[in-house]
Write an enzyme that holds these catalytic residues in place. Structure first.
Site, PDB file in Angstrom:
ATOM      1  N   SER A   1      35.328 -38.639 -14.334  1.00 41.30           N
ATOM      2  CA  SER A   1      35.732 -39.159 -13.020  1.00 41.30           C
ATOM      3  C   SER A   1      34.521 -39.770 -12.334  1.00 41.30           C
ATOM      4  CB  SER A   1      36.312 -38.035 -12.158  1.00 41.30           C
ATOM      5  OG  SER A   1      36.798 -38.535 -10.932  1.00 41.30           O
TER       6      SER A   1
ATOM      7  N   CYS B   1      39.265 -28.817  -4.810  1.00 41.10           N
ATOM      8  CA  CYS B   1      40.690 -29.113  -4.978  1.00 41.10           C
ATOM      9  C   CYS B   1      41.567 -27.931  -4.606  1.00 41.10           C
ATOM     10  CB  CYS B   1      40.977 -29.527  -6.425  1.00 41.10           C
ATOM     11  SG  CYS B   1      40.190 -31.092  -6.870  1.00 41.10           S
TER      12      CYS B   1
END
Length: 381
Positions: A199, A325
Protein backbone atom coordinates in the site's frame (compact mmCIF):
# COMPACT_ATOMS: atom_id res chain seq x y z
CA UNK A 1 4.70 18.16 16.32
CA UNK A 2 6.04 14.61 16.73
CA UNK A 3 4.33 12.14 14.43
CA UNK A 4 4.65 8.59 15.70
CA UNK A 5 1.75 7.05 13.73
CA UNK A 6 3.51 6.12 10.50
CA UNK A 7 2.01 2.63 10.38
CA UNK A 8 -1.41 4.24 10.05
CA UNK A 9 -0.30 6.51 7.21
CA UNK A 10 2.64 8.65 6.20
CA UNK A 11 2.91 12.19 4.93
CA UNK A 12 3.41 12.40 1.17
CA UNK A 13 7.01 13.45 0.64
CA UNK A 14 7.73 16.68 -1.30
CA UNK A 15 9.53 14.85 -4.11
CA UNK A 16 6.66 12.40 -4.50
CA UNK A 17 4.06 15.15 -4.42
CA UNK A 18 6.04 16.96 -7.10
CA UNK A 19 5.82 13.90 -9.36
CA UNK A 20 2.10 13.53 -8.72
CA UNK A 21 1.37 17.16 -9.48
CA UNK A 22 3.51 17.25 -12.61
CA UNK A 23 1.89 14.18 -14.13
CA UNK A 24 -1.60 15.37 -13.15
CA UNK A 25 -1.04 18.71 -14.83
CA UNK A 26 0.90 17.66 -17.90
CA UNK A 27 0.06 14.03 -18.70
CA UNK A 28 -3.64 13.60 -18.12
CA UNK A 29 -4.40 11.27 -21.01
CA UNK A 30 -6.01 7.88 -20.45
CA UNK A 31 -3.32 5.19 -20.88
CA UNK A 32 -5.80 3.12 -22.88
CA UNK A 33 -6.43 5.86 -25.44
CA UNK A 34 -4.87 5.47 -28.88
CA UNK A 35 -3.89 9.11 -29.39
CA UNK A 36 -0.57 10.68 -28.42
CA UNK A 37 -1.70 11.82 -24.97
CA UNK A 38 -2.73 8.27 -24.20
CA UNK A 39 0.51 6.84 -25.55
CA UNK A 40 2.58 9.17 -23.38
CA UNK A 41 0.58 8.19 -20.31
CA UNK A 42 0.90 4.50 -21.16
CA UNK A 43 4.68 4.75 -21.52
CA UNK A 44 4.97 6.61 -18.24
CA UNK A 45 2.89 3.97 -16.50
CA UNK A 46 5.13 1.23 -17.89
CA UNK A 47 8.22 3.07 -16.69
CA UNK A 48 6.74 3.23 -13.18
CA UNK A 49 5.96 -0.49 -13.30
CA UNK A 50 9.42 -1.29 -14.61
CA UNK A 51 11.12 0.75 -11.90
CA UNK A 52 9.27 -1.10 -9.13
CA UNK A 53 10.03 -4.45 -10.76
CA UNK A 54 13.74 -3.65 -11.02
CA UNK A 55 13.89 -2.60 -7.36
CA UNK A 56 12.59 -6.00 -6.29
CA UNK A 57 14.14 -8.18 -8.98
CA UNK A 58 10.87 -9.31 -10.58
CA UNK A 59 9.25 -8.93 -13.99
CA UNK A 60 7.35 -5.76 -14.92
CA UNK A 61 4.35 -7.90 -15.86
CA UNK A 62 4.26 -9.22 -12.31
CA UNK A 63 3.48 -5.78 -10.86
CA UNK A 64 -0.25 -5.06 -10.82
CA UNK A 65 -1.33 -1.60 -9.69
CA UNK A 66 -4.21 -1.37 -7.20
CA UNK A 67 -5.78 1.22 -4.92
CA UNK A 68 -3.98 -0.05 -1.82
CA UNK A 69 -3.59 -2.83 0.70
CA UNK A 70 -7.23 -3.62 1.37
CA UNK A 71 -7.98 -4.07 -2.31
CA UNK A 72 -4.86 -6.14 -2.81
CA UNK A 73 -5.66 -8.46 0.09
CA UNK A 74 -9.26 -8.91 -1.02
CA UNK A 75 -8.27 -9.52 -4.62
CA UNK A 76 -5.70 -12.21 -3.92
CA UNK A 77 -7.84 -14.01 -1.35
CA UNK A 78 -11.13 -13.94 -3.25
CA UNK A 79 -9.49 -14.20 -6.66
CA UNK A 80 -7.73 -17.37 -5.58
CA UNK A 81 -10.90 -18.76 -3.97
CA UNK A 82 -12.85 -18.26 -7.19
CA UNK A 83 -10.08 -19.53 -9.47
CA UNK A 84 -9.46 -22.68 -7.42
CA UNK A 85 -12.94 -23.44 -6.07
CA UNK A 86 -13.13 -26.71 -7.99
CA UNK A 87 -9.81 -27.84 -6.53
CA UNK A 88 -10.62 -27.13 -2.90
CA UNK A 89 -12.18 -24.73 -0.44
CA UNK A 90 -9.71 -24.76 2.43
CA UNK A 91 -7.57 -21.74 3.31
CA UNK A 92 -4.94 -21.24 6.02
CA UNK A 93 -4.14 -17.91 7.62
CA UNK A 94 -2.99 -16.65 11.02
CA UNK A 95 -5.05 -15.45 13.96
CA UNK A 96 -3.32 -12.05 13.87
CA UNK A 97 -3.95 -10.81 10.34
CA UNK A 98 -5.04 -7.30 9.41
CA UNK A 99 -8.79 -6.70 9.17
CA UNK A 100 -8.59 -6.62 5.37
CA UNK A 101 -7.49 -10.26 5.41
CA UNK A 102 -9.52 -11.37 8.40
CA UNK A 103 -12.82 -9.98 7.13
CA UNK A 104 -12.23 -11.30 3.61
CA UNK A 105 -11.79 -14.74 5.18
CA UNK A 106 -15.02 -14.35 7.13
CA UNK A 107 -16.88 -13.51 3.94
CA UNK A 108 -15.55 -16.63 2.26
CA UNK A 109 -16.61 -18.70 5.27
CA UNK A 110 -20.14 -17.40 4.75
CA UNK A 111 -19.88 -18.70 1.18
CA UNK A 112 -18.92 -22.21 2.26
CA UNK A 113 -15.13 -22.05 2.43
CA UNK A 114 -13.28 -23.42 5.45
CA UNK A 115 -10.54 -21.32 7.03
CA UNK A 116 -7.93 -22.52 9.53
CA UNK A 117 -6.64 -19.73 11.79
CA UNK A 118 -3.19 -20.61 13.08
CA UNK A 119 -2.38 -19.73 16.70
CA UNK A 120 0.61 -17.58 17.63
CA UNK A 121 3.11 -17.67 20.47
CA UNK A 122 3.60 -14.98 23.11
CA UNK A 123 5.49 -12.87 20.59
CA UNK A 124 2.68 -13.03 18.05
CA UNK A 125 4.50 -15.43 15.73
CA UNK A 126 3.06 -18.48 13.98
CA UNK A 127 4.79 -21.83 14.22
CA UNK A 128 5.64 -23.26 10.77
CA UNK A 129 5.03 -26.74 12.18
CA UNK A 130 1.42 -25.76 12.93
CA UNK A 131 1.01 -24.64 9.35
CA UNK A 132 2.43 -27.88 8.00
CA UNK A 133 0.06 -29.86 10.19
CA UNK A 134 -2.91 -27.82 8.93
CA UNK A 135 -2.24 -28.50 5.23
CA UNK A 136 -4.84 -30.67 3.50
CA UNK A 137 -5.38 -32.01 -0.01
CA UNK A 138 -8.06 -29.36 -0.53
CA UNK A 139 -5.94 -26.42 0.70
CA UNK A 140 -5.79 -23.75 -2.01
CA UNK A 141 -4.28 -20.72 -0.26
CA UNK A 142 -1.95 -19.82 2.60
CA UNK A 143 -2.04 -16.15 3.62
CA UNK A 144 0.41 -14.96 6.26
CA UNK A 145 1.34 -11.32 6.87
CA UNK A 146 4.97 -10.24 6.70
CA UNK A 147 4.99 -7.81 9.63
CA UNK A 148 2.24 -7.55 12.20
CA UNK A 149 0.68 -4.11 12.13
CA UNK A 150 0.03 -3.99 15.89
CA UNK A 151 3.27 -5.14 17.53
CA UNK A 152 5.69 -5.49 14.62
CA UNK A 153 6.32 -9.23 14.74
CA UNK A 154 8.11 -10.57 11.65
CA UNK A 155 6.50 -13.81 10.57
CA UNK A 156 8.62 -16.80 9.42
CA UNK A 157 7.84 -16.37 5.74
CA UNK A 158 10.98 -18.13 4.50
CA UNK A 159 10.36 -21.18 6.67
CA UNK A 160 6.76 -21.38 5.53
CA UNK A 161 7.90 -21.04 1.93
CA UNK A 162 10.24 -23.99 2.39
CA UNK A 163 7.34 -26.11 3.63
CA UNK A 164 5.18 -25.06 0.69
CA UNK A 165 7.86 -26.08 -1.81
CA UNK A 166 6.30 -29.54 -1.56
CA UNK A 167 2.85 -28.11 -2.33
CA UNK A 168 3.33 -26.14 -5.57
CA UNK A 169 -0.40 -25.87 -6.33
CA UNK A 170 -1.17 -23.94 -3.15
CA UNK A 171 -1.04 -20.16 -3.52
CA UNK A 172 1.14 -18.41 -0.93
CA UNK A 173 0.18 -14.79 -0.28
CA UNK A 174 2.04 -12.31 1.93
CA UNK A 175 0.50 -9.06 3.15
CA UNK A 176 3.61 -6.85 3.27
CA UNK A 177 1.86 -3.52 3.80
CA UNK A 178 3.93 -2.83 6.93
CA UNK A 179 7.15 -4.31 5.61
CA UNK A 180 8.45 -2.36 2.64
CA UNK A 181 11.98 -0.90 2.87
CA UNK A 182 12.50 -2.22 6.40
CA UNK A 183 15.55 -4.32 5.58
CA UNK A 184 13.64 -7.55 4.88
CA UNK A 185 12.25 -7.34 1.34
CA UNK A 186 14.26 -10.34 0.18
CA UNK A 187 12.14 -12.53 2.46
CA UNK A 188 8.91 -11.67 0.66
CA UNK A 189 10.20 -11.82 -2.91
CA UNK A 190 11.31 -15.43 -2.71
CA UNK A 191 10.81 -18.28 -5.15
CA UNK A 192 7.86 -19.72 -3.23
CA UNK A 193 5.87 -16.56 -2.50
CA UNK A 194 3.21 -16.11 -5.19
CA UNK A 195 1.54 -12.84 -4.21
CA UNK A 196 2.77 -9.87 -2.16
CA UNK A 197 0.49 -6.95 -1.27
CA UNK A 198 1.64 -3.34 -0.75
CA UNK A 199 0.00 0.00 0.00
CA UNK A 200 1.55 3.29 -1.16
CA UNK A 201 0.49 5.53 1.69
CA UNK A 202 2.64 3.55 4.12
CA UNK A 203 5.84 4.87 2.48
CA UNK A 204 5.10 8.50 1.58
CA UNK A 205 3.08 7.89 -1.59
CA UNK A 206 -0.44 9.25 -2.10
CA UNK A 207 -3.40 7.42 -0.62
CA UNK A 208 -5.31 5.31 -3.08
CA UNK A 209 -2.16 3.75 -4.52
CA UNK A 210 -0.71 0.29 -4.12
CA UNK A 211 0.42 -2.77 -6.01
CA UNK A 212 0.43 -6.52 -5.89
CA UNK A 213 3.31 -8.69 -6.96
CA UNK A 214 1.58 -11.54 -8.78
CA UNK A 215 3.93 -14.29 -9.89
CA UNK A 216 3.62 -15.10 -13.57
CA UNK A 217 1.64 -18.22 -14.31
CA UNK A 218 -0.36 -18.33 -11.08
CA UNK A 219 -4.09 -18.84 -11.52
CA UNK A 220 -6.25 -15.99 -10.23
CA UNK A 221 -9.36 -14.18 -11.41
CA UNK A 222 -9.97 -10.42 -11.23
CA UNK A 223 -11.94 -8.84 -8.43
CA UNK A 224 -12.79 -5.78 -10.55
CA UNK A 225 -14.02 -6.37 -14.09
CA UNK A 226 -14.26 -3.74 -16.76
CA UNK A 227 -12.05 -2.53 -19.56
CA UNK A 228 -9.29 -5.09 -19.10
CA UNK A 229 -6.56 -2.85 -17.71
CA UNK A 230 -3.61 -4.32 -15.79
CA UNK A 231 -3.48 -7.43 -17.99
CA UNK A 232 -7.21 -7.92 -17.45
CA UNK A 233 -6.53 -8.57 -13.75
CA UNK A 234 -7.61 -5.20 -12.35
CA UNK A 235 -9.88 -3.16 -14.57
CA UNK A 236 -10.45 0.57 -14.22
CA UNK A 237 -8.67 3.59 -15.67
CA UNK A 238 -5.18 3.56 -14.22
CA UNK A 239 -4.20 6.18 -11.65
CA UNK A 240 -1.21 7.33 -13.69
CA UNK A 241 -0.09 10.24 -11.47
CA UNK A 242 -0.57 8.15 -8.34
CA UNK A 243 1.29 5.13 -9.70
CA UNK A 244 4.17 7.25 -11.00
CA UNK A 245 4.40 9.01 -7.64
CA UNK A 246 4.30 5.67 -5.83
CA UNK A 247 7.16 4.29 -7.89
CA UNK A 248 9.25 7.31 -6.96
CA UNK A 249 8.31 6.89 -3.30
CA UNK A 250 9.48 3.28 -3.35
CA UNK A 251 12.76 4.22 -5.01
CA UNK A 252 13.41 6.93 -2.41
CA UNK A 253 12.50 4.57 0.43
CA UNK A 254 14.89 1.91 -0.87
CA UNK A 255 17.69 4.44 -1.31
CA UNK A 256 17.34 5.52 2.33
CA UNK A 257 16.58 2.06 3.67
CA UNK A 258 19.80 1.26 5.53
CA UNK A 259 19.99 4.62 7.29
CA UNK A 260 16.27 4.58 8.09
CA UNK A 261 16.31 1.09 9.60
CA UNK A 262 19.36 1.89 11.73
CA UNK A 263 17.85 5.11 13.04
CA UNK A 264 14.45 3.53 13.72
CA UNK A 265 16.07 0.73 15.69
CA UNK A 266 17.95 3.25 17.81
CA UNK A 267 14.87 5.40 18.45
CA UNK A 268 12.76 2.37 19.26
CA UNK A 269 15.36 1.05 21.71
CA UNK A 270 15.62 4.42 23.45
CA UNK A 271 11.88 4.41 24.09
CA UNK A 272 11.84 0.76 25.17
CA UNK A 273 14.70 1.31 27.59
CA UNK A 274 12.90 4.26 29.12
CA UNK A 275 9.29 3.11 29.45
CA UNK A 276 10.17 -0.42 30.57
CA UNK A 277 11.59 0.98 33.81
CA UNK A 278 8.11 1.85 35.07
CA UNK A 279 6.17 -0.54 37.27
CA UNK A 280 2.88 -0.59 35.39
CA UNK A 281 4.32 -0.67 31.87
CA UNK A 282 4.21 -3.83 29.78
CA UNK A 283 6.15 -3.86 26.51
CA UNK A 284 4.88 -6.23 23.82
CA UNK A 285 7.37 -5.53 21.00
CA UNK A 286 10.97 -6.63 20.81
CA UNK A 287 13.75 -4.94 18.89
CA UNK A 288 15.71 -7.89 17.54
CA UNK A 289 15.52 -9.37 14.05
CA UNK A 290 12.22 -11.00 14.95
CA UNK A 291 10.54 -7.60 15.04
CA UNK A 292 10.30 -4.79 12.51
CA UNK A 293 12.38 -1.71 13.34
CA UNK A 294 9.53 0.79 13.30
CA UNK A 295 6.69 -0.63 15.43
CA UNK A 296 6.58 -0.51 19.22
CA UNK A 297 3.56 -1.59 21.23
CA UNK A 298 3.34 -1.14 24.99
CA UNK A 299 0.74 -0.56 27.67
CA UNK A 300 0.43 1.46 30.84
CA UNK A 301 -1.65 -1.29 32.39
CA UNK A 302 -4.73 0.13 34.05
CA UNK A 303 -5.04 3.13 31.71
CA UNK A 304 -7.11 2.67 28.58
CA UNK A 305 -5.17 3.06 25.35
CA UNK A 306 -7.37 5.84 23.99
CA UNK A 307 -6.76 7.84 27.17
CA UNK A 308 -3.01 7.57 26.63
CA UNK A 309 -3.34 8.53 22.96
CA UNK A 310 -5.29 11.70 23.75
CA UNK A 311 -2.95 12.59 26.60
CA UNK A 312 0.04 12.53 24.25
CA UNK A 313 -1.95 14.45 21.66
CA UNK A 314 -2.30 17.32 24.11
CA UNK A 315 1.50 17.56 23.91
CA UNK A 316 1.45 17.49 20.10
CA UNK A 317 2.67 13.88 19.98
CA UNK A 318 0.65 11.51 17.81
CA UNK A 319 0.47 7.77 18.48
CA UNK A 320 -2.36 5.25 18.14
CA UNK A 321 -4.09 2.34 19.82
CA UNK A 322 -2.69 -0.72 18.02
CA UNK A 323 -4.10 -0.83 14.47
CA UNK A 324 -5.49 2.43 13.10
CA UNK A 325 -8.07 0.39 11.18
CA UNK A 326 -9.55 -0.85 14.45
CA UNK A 327 -8.55 1.91 16.87
CA UNK A 328 -12.09 3.27 17.05
CA UNK A 329 -13.44 -0.19 17.80
CA UNK A 330 -12.78 -2.58 20.67
CA UNK A 331 -10.66 -5.04 18.70
CA UNK A 332 -7.42 -6.28 20.26
CA UNK A 333 -6.88 -9.22 17.95
CA UNK A 334 -3.11 -9.68 18.05
CA UNK A 335 -2.68 -9.18 21.77
CA UNK A 336 -5.66 -11.40 22.56
CA UNK A 337 -4.28 -14.12 20.31
CA UNK A 338 -0.97 -13.84 22.19
CA UNK A 339 -2.74 -14.54 25.46
CA UNK A 340 -2.41 -11.02 26.82
CA UNK A 341 -4.91 -10.31 29.58
CA UNK A 342 -7.88 -8.22 28.41
CA UNK A 343 -7.18 -5.31 30.77
CA UNK A 344 -3.59 -5.09 29.50
CA UNK A 345 -4.68 -5.37 25.85
CA UNK A 346 -7.17 -2.54 26.36
CA UNK A 347 -4.30 -0.38 27.61
CA UNK A 348 -2.07 -0.98 24.61
CA UNK A 349 -0.81 1.83 22.40
CA UNK A 350 1.38 1.77 19.31
CA UNK A 351 4.32 3.99 18.43
CA UNK A 352 5.23 3.63 14.76
CA UNK A 353 8.30 5.35 13.41
CA UNK A 354 9.24 6.76 10.03
CA UNK A 355 12.29 8.08 8.24
CA UNK A 356 11.54 11.62 9.42
CA UNK A 357 11.81 10.77 13.11
CA UNK A 358 14.90 11.61 15.14
CA UNK A 359 16.43 10.75 18.47
CA UNK A 360 15.30 14.18 19.66
CA UNK A 361 11.73 12.98 19.08
CA UNK A 362 12.38 9.99 21.33
CA UNK A 363 13.84 12.21 24.04
CA UNK A 364 10.79 14.48 23.98
CA UNK A 365 8.47 11.47 23.96
CA UNK A 366 10.21 10.07 27.02
CA UNK A 367 10.03 13.41 28.81
CA UNK A 368 6.30 13.69 28.17
CA UNK A 369 5.85 10.05 29.14
CA UNK A 370 7.33 10.78 32.57
CA UNK A 371 4.91 13.64 33.07
CA UNK A 372 1.89 11.67 31.98
CA UNK A 373 2.84 8.55 33.92
CA UNK A 374 3.05 10.58 37.12
CA UNK A 375 -0.55 11.61 36.61
CA UNK A 376 -1.71 8.14 35.59
CA UNK A 377 0.00 6.56 38.62
CA UNK A 378 -2.48 8.32 40.88
CA UNK A 379 -5.31 6.54 39.05
CA UNK A 380 -3.61 3.17 38.89
CA UNK A 381 -2.61 3.12 42.51
Amino acid sequence: MIYFDNSATTKVSPEVLESYTKVSEQIWGNPSSLHQLGEVASKLLFQARQQIAELFGVLPGEIIFTSGGSEGDNWVIKGTALAKRELGRHIITSSVEHAAVRNAMHQLEDLGYEVTYLPVDKQGRVNPADLKAALRPDTILVSIMAVNNEIGTVQPIQEIGEILQDYPKIHFMVDAVQAIAKGMDDQWFSDRVDFVVFSGHKYHAPRGTGFVYAKAGRQIVPLINGGGQEQNLRSGTENTPGDVAMSRAIRLAKEREDDTVKREREIKQAIIDHVSQFEHVQVFSGNDAGFAPHILCFAIVGVRGETVVHAFEEHDIYISTTSACSSKKTETSTLSAMGVAPHAAESAVRVSLGDQNTMADAEEFNRVFDELYAGFAKIIN
